[in-house]
Design an enzyme around this catalytic site. Sequence first.
Site, PDB file in Angstrom:
ATOM      1  N   LYS A   1       0.870  -1.181   0.000  1.00  9.59           N
ATOM      2  CA  LYS A   1       0.000   0.000   0.000  1.00  9.59           C
ATOM      3  C   LYS A   1       0.903   1.226   0.000  1.00  9.59           C
ATOM      4  O   LYS A   1       2.055   1.159   0.446  1.00  9.59           O
ATOM      5  CB  LYS A   1      -0.868   0.005   1.265  1.00  9.59           C
ATOM      6  CG  LYS A   1      -2.108   0.849   1.192  1.00  9.59           C
ATOM      7  CD  LYS A   1      -3.287   0.124   0.576  1.00  9.59           C
ATOM      8  CE  LYS A   1      -4.494   1.030   0.439  1.00  9.59           C
ATOM      9  NZ  LYS A   1      -5.662   0.337  -0.056  1.00  9.59           N
TER      10      LYS A   1
ATOM     11  N   GLY B   1     -21.785   5.965  -1.407  1.00 10.01           N
ATOM     12  CA  GLY B   1     -20.780   6.526  -2.312  1.00 10.01           C
ATOM     13  C   GLY B   1     -20.546   5.605  -3.489  1.00 10.01           C
ATOM     14  O   GLY B   1     -21.463   4.947  -3.983  1.00 10.01           O
TER      15      GLY B   1
HETATM   16  P1  NAI Z   1     -16.722   6.762  -1.248  1.00 11.41           P
HETATM   17  O1  NAI Z   1     -15.888   7.801  -0.623  1.00 11.41           O
HETATM   18  O2  NAI Z   1     -17.088   6.874  -2.695  1.00 11.41           O
HETATM   19  O3  NAI Z   1     -18.090   6.590  -0.438  1.00 11.41           O
HETATM   20  C1  NAI Z   1     -18.175   6.606   0.951  1.00 11.41           C
HETATM   21  C2  NAI Z   1     -19.492   7.268   1.312  1.00 11.41           C
HETATM   22  O4  NAI Z   1     -19.662   7.177   2.716  1.00 11.41           O
HETATM   23  C3  NAI Z   1     -19.554   8.749   0.940  1.00 11.41           C
HETATM   24  O5  NAI Z   1     -20.732   9.023   0.217  1.00 11.41           O
HETATM   25  C4  NAI Z   1     -19.531   9.448   2.303  1.00 11.41           C
HETATM   26  O6  NAI Z   1     -20.263  10.664   2.300  1.00 11.41           O
HETATM   27  C5  NAI Z   1     -20.197   8.408   3.182  1.00 11.41           C
HETATM   28  N1  NAI Z   1     -19.914   8.561   4.599  1.00 11.41           N
HETATM   29  C6  NAI Z   1     -18.800   9.028   5.210  1.00 11.41           C
HETATM   30  N2  NAI Z   1     -18.955   9.023   6.545  1.00 11.41           N
HETATM   31  C7  NAI Z   1     -20.185   8.530   6.792  1.00 11.41           C
HETATM   32  C8  NAI Z   1     -20.931   8.265   7.968  1.00 11.41           C
HETATM   33  N3  NAI Z   1     -20.421   8.514   9.180  1.00 11.41           N
HETATM   34  N4  NAI Z   1     -22.176   7.769   7.848  1.00 11.41           N
HETATM   35  C9  NAI Z   1     -22.703   7.519   6.648  1.00 11.41           C
HETATM   36  N5  NAI Z   1     -22.047   7.754   5.485  1.00 11.41           N
HETATM   37  C10 NAI Z   1     -20.810   8.242   5.556  1.00 11.41           C
HETATM   38  O7  NAI Z   1     -15.951   5.388  -0.963  1.00 11.41           O
HETATM   39  P2  NAI Z   1     -16.198   3.983  -1.674  1.00 11.41           P
HETATM   40  O8  NAI Z   1     -15.217   3.806  -2.776  1.00 11.41           O
HETATM   41  O9  NAI Z   1     -17.634   3.785  -1.932  1.00 11.41           O
HETATM   42  O10 NAI Z   1     -15.714   2.981  -0.526  1.00 11.41           O
HETATM   43  C11 NAI Z   1     -16.541   2.717   0.591  1.00 11.41           C
HETATM   44  C12 NAI Z   1     -15.800   1.823   1.567  1.00 11.41           C
HETATM   45  O11 NAI Z   1     -15.438   0.604   0.920  1.00 11.41           O
HETATM   46  C13 NAI Z   1     -14.476   2.420   2.093  1.00 11.41           C
HETATM   47  O12 NAI Z   1     -14.284   1.980   3.417  1.00 11.41           O
HETATM   48  C14 NAI Z   1     -13.442   1.790   1.185  1.00 11.41           C
HETATM   49  O13 NAI Z   1     -12.170   1.717   1.818  1.00 11.41           O
HETATM   50  C15 NAI Z   1     -14.033   0.416   0.984  1.00 11.41           C
HETATM   51  N6  NAI Z   1     -13.587  -0.246  -0.244  1.00 11.41           N
HETATM   52  C16 NAI Z   1     -13.790   0.349  -1.454  1.00 11.41           C
HETATM   53  C17 NAI Z   1     -13.383  -0.288  -2.611  1.00 11.41           C
HETATM   54  C18 NAI Z   1     -13.632   0.316  -3.953  1.00 11.41           C
HETATM   55  O14 NAI Z   1     -13.509  -0.423  -4.952  1.00 11.41           O
HETATM   56  N7  NAI Z   1     -13.998   1.577  -4.071  1.00 11.41           N
HETATM   57  C19 NAI Z   1     -12.691  -1.604  -2.572  1.00 11.41           C
HETATM   58  C20 NAI Z   1     -12.613  -2.167  -1.227  1.00 11.41           C
HETATM   59  C21 NAI Z   1     -13.012  -1.492  -0.122  1.00 11.41           C
END
Ligand code: NAI
Length: 353
Positions: A80, A183
């Site tokens: 990472k 998200g």
């Molecule tokens: P993103 O940043 O696009 O979406 C996250 C969403 O969570 C945002 O809309 C944000 O406003 C919301 N959020 C933040 N704090 C919050 C809270 N306290 N309560 C409710 N909503 C809240 O991130 P993404 O890409 O969707 O990833 C989501 C999770 O999945 C992260 O933990 C990431 O590390 C994990 N992940 C993502 C992958 C990917 O392919 N994008 C792969 C593996 C894991």
Amino acid sequence: MEVFDMREFDGHELVLFGHDVPTGLRAIIAIHSTTLGPAAGGCRMWPYPTTTDAVADVLRLSRGMSYKNAMAGLPFGGGKAVIIGDARTGKSGELLAAFGRMVDALRGRYVTAEDVGTTTADMSHVARVTRYVSGLGRSPGEAGGDPAPKTALGVFLGIQAAVRFHSGSADLAGRTVAVQGAGGVGYHLCALLAGAGARLKVADVLPSAVERVCDEFRATPVAAVKVLEEEADVLAPCALGAILNARSIARLRVAVVAGAANNQLARDADGEALRAAGILYAPDYVINAGGIISVAREYYGGTEAQVLEDIRGIPARLTEVFERARRESRATNEIADRMARERLKREPERLVA
Ligand code: NAI
């Protein structure tokens, strides 16, 4: 900072600190293991308050990638990178190229991609100076592009597997799923769940993200501070890490926790607390491997069809974890860690509360 003694260190092969004066780049690349192939894992850009925080995060994430890649059966080790800085104000093409030169200096021992704070467009700057990068744009039919929809597909199939293990049927029609975070991954997951007839309760700190899924998938909005207490069949954490702790677990009103967020357990022992509460927990790095599967196929030159085929392997792996956990009366996270370490040919780790 006693890096070698940090709990997160866990026998890392290499930690590289990089600084580029003209662009102000300060970055760390951590390579946990290359036993199974080049260390692969995204590059996070985050305004860490201290260097110690950045080191702890990169080590923890890199070790997590070793486990995730091993469990997904990918020809990748775990690594990472973090860039210390604010992704909204501190990014430039030159800074990303300087990071790319750091990656290139490792001659393929580490392969980077996008993560929190970096995007597909950012990776194209990195790709100007190194070929050890994935998660770029792609042509139709080729593997690659935005990993979020692929992660969502794996999580969706994983939820079906968890529900089947728990209740005997994978049918999600009429079942309620509470989704924390709408998200990149959460939005696509909601689409798949709604398509399968599930009822959705969705929370996000961004009102526009909630409105979108309510409009498109007839989801019910839930306050972000309340979503972990919602009554539902499944809780799908798709926002932050460390949300499952002694306090939140005592308030959960679900049968299954299965979502995309990385590092959902605040401590390893919280997996046992979930088991004791009768809640089936899908270990995060097993269920959320769809994105890295896409990155791997892209890096080695595969097709979109192969990515989808690989992602269909996630439910079987999860079910194996669930079955072993039940047989041995152990927490699912403990079993997954043990399976990953077996694949990495590392000694079993003593769980620390
Ligand atoms: P993103 O940043 O696009 O979406 C996250 C969403 O969570 C945002 O809309 C944000 O406003 C919301 N959020 C933040 N704090 C919050 C809270 N306290 N309560 C409710 N909503 C809240 O991130 P993404 O890409 O969707 O990833 C989501 C999770 O999945 C992260 O933990 C990431 O590390 C994990 N992940 C993502 C992958 C990917 O392919 N994008 C792969 C593996 C894991």
